[in-house]
Each structure stands twice: as structure tokens, then as C-alpha cells.
Design a protein around this motif. Structure first.
Motif, short mmCIF file in Angstrom:
data_model
loop_
_atom_site.label_atom_id
_atom_site.label_comp_id
_atom_site.label_asym_id
_atom_site.label_seq_id
_atom_site.Cartn_x
_atom_site.Cartn_y
_atom_site.Cartn_z
N GLY A 136 -1.50 -10.24 -1.92
CA GLY A 136 -2.07 -9.69 -3.15
C GLY A 136 -1.49 -10.29 -4.41
O GLY A 136 -2.21 -10.67 -5.32
N THR A 155 -8.55 -5.08 -1.21
CA THR A 155 -7.15 -5.52 -1.31
C THR A 155 -6.69 -5.55 -2.76
O THR A 155 -5.57 -5.15 -3.07
N GLU A 159 -3.60 -3.39 -4.05
CA GLU A 159 -2.44 -4.03 -4.68
C GLU A 159 -2.17 -3.43 -6.06
O GLU A 159 -1.02 -3.17 -6.42
#
Length: 191
Positions: free
Chosen positions: A36, A81, A85
Motif C-alpha cells: 500500500g 486496498t 491502507e
């Protein structure tokens, strides 16, 4: 939003830790090899998060051809994602080590390759070890079209969570880092 992501009535408002980074401060990668935020991942998101006011963060990442699913569009898992993150970065403002317990993502509109996705996240409540938060992703800037949103539950853990479950050689390398801040940040987000 599922009931597991609704804070209970006795949950309390989040409190920014007095040693948290100042509003506007770049948080940087918590670990160089993180998909990330890490710079050592050639196909990673290279997400850059900044501390906001209260217990909020903002972040940006540019969708590249490495992030596509359908031709010319960001893969939904990559967008999830990016939200995860950004949400994980909130824990740095609380100065706790926490992992994602649940992430519920809504995909509102397609995100084309080449887009700069502007993300905003905030902690909404805390209840014991549970941290409730939410995030949005907008195309092109903070006032751009809403593309994705998420609600999440993070669970505070001890560093042993990573030591007991991570690959030993990488855990040793992170623990041996002479930079105390980088060493501490290596263990701050995600299971």
C-alpha cells in the motif's frame, strides 16, 4: 453498513494522541515493502497519507496500468486496498498498533487508469480494543466525484501479533532497524 461496523452505544469519541503527527504532516511508509505505502514495491500503490485535524487523514494515489482489472479501469481489490491502507494510517494518530478486523467497501463508480484518487478517512468511535472508522475515495480531488467508500473495524493488538505470525527474516530486519520511528511504524497496520 453491517451491524458489526456500528459502534455500540457505550463507544466513545476518538482522542488524538498528544504525540501524533501534526496536521498536514506526511506520515510516510510504515514499512518499505508494504504494497500500500512502501517505496520498495515497484507495482504497489505508493500511497502518501497526511495527518489531518482531529483523528483524520488524507491520502492520494495514482492508478497506473499495474493497478487495472478491466481494461483501463482500476481493479476493485486495489481500490479496497487503498481504502484499507488509508484507514490503517488513522491508527498512527491514536498511537496504537491495530489490524483490520472488517472492511466493508462500496464501489460507486469506475476509476480509470491515470486517475488520482483522493482519499479521506476518520475514526468515528472507540470501544475497548475496537476502532471504528470510515473512508471515501474521490476522483481528482477532495471535491471530486465519489468513487469508493468503506466502513471498517480495526482491532488493537500487541506487537507479538506480528512477531508470532510474520516471516521471521522480515520481522528480524524490521526489529533491527536503527531508526526507532521506522521500527515502530513497521508494525502498525494490517494483519
Amino acid at each position: 453498513m453491517s451491524t458489526a461496523l456500528r459502534p455500540p452505544a457505550e463507544a466513545i469519541p476518538p482522542v488524538r494522541h498528544p504525540d501524533a503527527p501534526a496536521p498536514g504532516e506526511l506520515l510516510g511508509a510504515h514499512y518499505e515493502h508494504c504494497f500500500g505505502c512502501g517505496g520498495a514495491q515497484p507495482h504497489g500503490l505508493h500511497l502518501a497519507a497526511r495527518a489531518g485535524e482531529g483523528v483524520t487523514v488524507t491520502a492520494e494515489f495514482t492508478v497506473t496500468t499495474d493497478h487495472q482489472g478491466a481494461p483501463g479501469l482500476a481493479h476493485g481489490g486495489v481500490l479496497a486496498t487503498a481504502l484499507d491502507e488509508t484507514l490503517g494510517s488513522l491508527n498512527w494518530l491514536l498511537r496504537v498498533i491495530a489490524v483490520t478486523g472488517r472492511l466493508e467497501t462500496d464501489f460507486v463508480r469506475p476509476v480509470p487508469v491515470g486517475t488520482v484518487l483522493h482519499l479521506e478517512a476518520e475514526v468515528t468511535a472507540v470501544h475497548g480494543r475496537k476502532i471504528y472508522c470510515r473512508a471515501t475515495g474521490r476522483i481528482g480531488g477532495p471535491d471530486g466525484a465519489l468513487a469508493v467508500r468503506a466502513d471498517a473495524l480495526f482491532i488493537e493488538v500487541k506487537v507479538d501479533h506480528f512477531i508470532d505470525n510474520g516471516r521471521p527474516e522480515e520481522i528480524r530486519a524490521a526489529m533491527a532497524d536503527p531508526d526507532q520511528l521506522r521500527r515502530a511504524r513497521a508494525f502498525e497496520v494490517n494483519p
